[in-house]
Design a protein around this motif. Sequence first.
Motif, PDB file in Angstrom:
ATOM      1  N   ALA A 138      11.736   3.383  11.401  1.00 51.54           N
ATOM      2  CA  ALA A 138      11.216   3.641  12.984  1.00 51.54           C
ATOM      3  C   ALA A 138      11.902   4.659  13.369  1.00 51.54           C
ATOM      4  O   ALA A 138      12.282   5.739  13.268  1.00 51.54           O
ATOM      5  N   GLN A 139      10.568   5.388  13.995  1.00 52.77           N
ATOM      6  CA  GLN A 139      10.910   7.047  14.752  1.00 52.77           C
ATOM      7  C   GLN A 139      11.264   6.975  16.035  1.00 52.77           C
ATOM      8  O   GLN A 139      11.178   5.506  17.228  1.00 52.77           O
ATOM      9  N   SER A 147       0.809  -0.454   0.320  1.00 52.32           N
ATOM     10  CA  SER A 147       0.358   0.277  -0.327  1.00 52.32           C
ATOM     11  C   SER A 147       0.270   1.394   0.056  1.00 52.32           C
ATOM     12  O   SER A 147       1.978   1.330   0.608  1.00 52.32           O
ATOM     13  N   SER A 148       0.368   2.337  -0.248  1.00 50.88           N
ATOM     14  CA  SER A 148       0.668   3.512  -0.151  1.00 50.88           C
ATOM     15  C   SER A 148       0.846   3.896   0.371  1.00 50.88           C
ATOM     16  O   SER A 148      -0.436   4.417   1.258  1.00 50.88           O
ATOM     17  N   GLN A 149       1.991   5.299   0.774  1.00 50.09           N
ATOM     18  CA  GLN A 149       1.187   5.568   2.827  1.00 50.09           C
ATOM     19  C   GLN A 149       0.040   6.969   2.483  1.00 50.09           C
ATOM     20  O   GLN A 149      -0.391   7.751   3.173  1.00 50.09           O
ATOM     21  N   LYS A 150       0.272   6.914   1.412  1.00 47.66           N
ATOM     22  CA  LYS A 150      -0.841   7.811   1.583  1.00 47.66           C
ATOM     23  C   LYS A 150      -2.039   7.980   1.722  1.00 47.66           C
ATOM     24  O   LYS A 150      -2.889   6.943   1.999  1.00 47.66           O
ATOM     25  N   ILE A 151      -3.060   8.457   2.792  1.00 45.53           N
ATOM     26  CA  ILE A 151      -4.473   8.001   3.515  1.00 45.53           C
ATOM     27  C   ILE A 151      -5.245   9.201   2.683  1.00 45.53           C
ATOM     28  O   ILE A 151      -5.451  10.590   2.638  1.00 45.53           O
ATOM     29  N   GLU A 152      -5.677   8.499   2.143  1.00 42.93           N
ATOM     30  CA  GLU A 152      -7.887   8.732   1.611  1.00 42.93           C
ATOM     31  C   GLU A 152      -8.426   9.041   2.101  1.00 42.93           C
ATOM     32  O   GLU A 152      -8.551   7.712   3.284  1.00 42.93           O
ATOM     33  N   SER A 163       0.755  -6.201  14.113  1.00 42.37           N
ATOM     34  CA  SER A 163       0.746  -4.833  13.287  1.00 42.37           C
ATOM     35  C   SER A 163       1.751  -3.771  14.350  1.00 42.37           C
ATOM     36  O   SER A 163       1.372  -3.471  15.812  1.00 42.37           O
ATOM     37  N   CYS A 164       2.525  -3.061  13.097  1.00 40.62           N
ATOM     38  CA  CYS A 164       3.177  -2.488  13.985  1.00 40.62           C
ATOM     39  C   CYS A 164       2.995  -1.215  13.798  1.00 40.62           C
ATOM     40  O   CYS A 164       2.375  -0.576  13.666  1.00 40.62           O
ATOM     41  N   LYS A 165       4.138  -0.267  14.562  1.00 40.74           N
ATOM     42  CA  LYS A 165       3.786   1.238  14.946  1.00 40.74           C
ATOM     43  C   LYS A 165       4.640   1.667  15.110  1.00 40.74           C
ATOM     44  O   LYS A 165       6.035   1.281  15.263  1.00 40.74           O
ATOM     45  N   ALA A 166       4.475   3.665  14.425  1.00 44.10           N
ATOM     46  CA  ALA A 166       5.653   4.051  14.929  1.00 44.10           C
ATOM     47  C   ALA A 166       7.195   4.269  14.348  1.00 44.10           C
ATOM     48  O   ALA A 166       8.336   4.025  14.873  1.00 44.10           O
ATOM     49  N   SER A 171       1.033   8.305   5.575  1.00 42.71           N
ATOM     50  CA  SER A 171       1.626   8.524   7.434  1.00 42.71           C
ATOM     51  C   SER A 171       2.523   8.455   7.203  1.00 42.71           C
ATOM     52  O   SER A 171       3.178   8.535   8.633  1.00 42.71           O
ATOM     53  N   ASP A 172       3.839   8.820   7.242  1.00 47.60           N
ATOM     54  CA  ASP A 172       4.714   9.334   7.211  1.00 47.60           C
ATOM     55  C   ASP A 172       4.537  10.963   7.675  1.00 47.60           C
ATOM     56  O   ASP A 172       5.377  11.647   8.913  1.00 47.60           O
ATOM     57  N   ASN A 173       4.098  11.691   6.803  1.00 45.21           N
ATOM     58  CA  ASN A 173       4.075  13.355   7.263  1.00 45.21           C
ATOM     59  C   ASN A 173       2.751  13.772   7.867  1.00 45.21           C
ATOM     60  O   ASN A 173       2.470  14.742   7.790  1.00 45.21           O
ATOM     61  N   TYR A 174       1.721  12.307   8.624  1.00 44.72           N
ATOM     62  CA  TYR A 174       0.164  12.696   8.904  1.00 44.72           C
ATOM     63  C   TYR A 174       1.268  13.599  10.476  1.00 44.72           C
ATOM     64  O   TYR A 174      -0.055  14.476  10.300  1.00 44.72           O
TER      65      TYR A 174
END
Length: 751
Positions: free
Chosen positions: A519-520, A143-148, A503-506, A696-699
Amino acid sequence: MGQVTPGHFLWRLYPSQRTLQEGPNPDFRLVSEQFSQSPQKLSFYSWYGNARLFYFRVPPDTVLLHWLLQVSQGGDLTCANVEITVYFRYGAPPVINPLGTSFPANTSMQPSFLIKMLQSNTSINISHPAPGDWFVAAHLPPSSQKIEMKGFVPTCAYTFQPDMLVVRVVEVSILEPNIPFPQTLLFHPSYLKIFVPEYTQELRLELQGCASNGSLGCPVHLTVGSATLPSNFQKVLTCTDSTQACHLLLPSPPWDRWLQVTAKSLAGPHVLVAFSIVAALTVCRPWIVNFQYLLQNNPNQSCNASTSLLPPSPGYQDLGRSSSVGGSPFCLRSYQVMREDMDVVFVHFWPLNRVSVLVQSDMPSVMRLQLNTGMDSGGSLTISLWVNKSVISNNTLIMVCVNAASPFLSFNSSLNCTTAFFQGYPLSLSTSSRKANLIIPYPETDNWYLSLQLVCLQSPEECEKASVLVETTLSLVPCLNDCGPYGQCLLLRRHGYLYAGCSCKAGWCGWGCSDNSTAQTVAQQRAAALLLTLSNLLFLAPITVSVYRCLLVEASVYAYTMFFSMFYHACDQPGEAVLCILNYDTLQYCDFLGSGVSIWVTILCMAQLKAALKYVLLLLGTLVFAMSLQLNRMGIWNVMGPCLFALVLMVTMWVYHCGHRRHCYPTSWQRWVFYLLPGISMASVAIAIYASMMTSDNYYYTHSIWHMLLAGSTAFLLPPRDKHGEPWACSRLTCHYQICKNHREELYTMT
């Protein structure tokens, strides 16, 4: 291995069936069965839960397996063709890695068998498939990181459905050990099977007395075993010379199951081939170690009181260091293992003394892990071994093999952990490496065996007297380390089958959320949390303007939005900087509701409606927002619909005022230049960022800009106060009294 052949399934299958059953030489031993499952909508891949899993069972004595893979596309006509990845695996769900992330340390996995296809039907053939569980998984590209936002982009649906058709044999000849079985091949192959009992060391198949009319040598092609994916360890024996013995040797064949054998003629359809096939089994006696033996040899070893009550095993013999009784050799030392079910896909395996296994050099020590319930393949098998440094010498090495179906027993001749149809996982313990760990994600449904034996590198005489206690920790867990601090272990379900995934985060990724390549950092997580929460403080500007202009209802709505938006984003953080004052779902609902109602009340306030009508519409709009968000919280038109209605109402009122006053409304050019145009510009930029620029990266900073622009535009767009009203008039709490005269009474007063 299966051969991938494009084309329509029905066109390819039915002519072959007619050839087998309706041709000049039909094979009436074959019957076909078809299985299907309901289709599933595919998703773009970001974690294992996006892959759609299908679970089938192949019946015994199957000689041909056909897969029909069907993909259909729905939705908008502008939807593009996308590549679909389909995985196949026998015994357990396929272990996939489309994102190319790293696995946790000590994880061993095999690459999955996969094909890529577009929106067309594809078929796959697998000859002599293994009976039992087969899994198919499919997904769209990463999936692309774009939030649609739902409603702003066309909805494209891709549906996937696999169908399975098997051709199996209803008449199978049974080979009995050490008894020649005569066979004659003319038009059709010969289907046989032999039962391999437990503790079988070796299986030998030999062709004898092979003869053919019209062909030299022994034109026989022998296939032993079943095909599995992703690896195929079928054994093939081709006999060409009739003067020499033609045989096949299989070390450690699969225990306690039937083994398929197929013989085909290589001489042509009208050449008769006759031969006899002999199967010889080498079965050894196991030395079954029970709890009483461990107490005798290790009196200081701690034990569980409940296990000491277990009766001795029927096969137990207290033999000391001897390896045979009555001339019958022992091939292994079998340790009884207790299975302790803790939860779904969560099992502990304990030796009967709860911890240790005695390892010597004369024969391998074997532990059987029962993972054959059909519900054990959805987790990860973790094996941890360690040995005390003081009990192992520099010249000794403990070799360990982990195998499915049968244990590895040939440590004296080879150390590759390969059995007849399985490539095992090797481990070793020594003075320099006293610990060994192995992780097998999604282990196959079968009995797994842990084999250990002491090996001397220089002088074998030292090993004859040596013995080492190896401590073990054996478990089946849903997720490795519970997916770590930056992941969540989720239990997934396909009909009645359960399996787990992380399911991973950050920014963390990987099978166990252990890959920190994207990772952040903690500083980035805190900066993101501060940006998303503190950016809501700009709503103090519209709150102040509303109170200044005596718009108390609007000010209360903005205060509500600021409060819940701050704490929702404080709770929505993926890392360590998290603060939840209420349930996450409640905070999200209140944030979405406040955002929509804020836009609604601002537009109604700009419309300059009469007070009664304005507050009626404000209340009705709030109720509509509450209902629509309950129906679909993520639908953009649930918010945009009421707001567009309010915009139409505002424009209608402005046009009415323009016609009534005979000039443009609002009347002041300063109002347009310094308030309306900046406010409209900020609102337009906010909508553009919200609808098309968030990923998701620039949210964390684009959404923070959305907060600031929304609050700033609200402060600019609020209408001015009444000319006759005083600033902050509504904030004064003083009371005014007025003495009224009753003129009617004074009119009729008698003096």
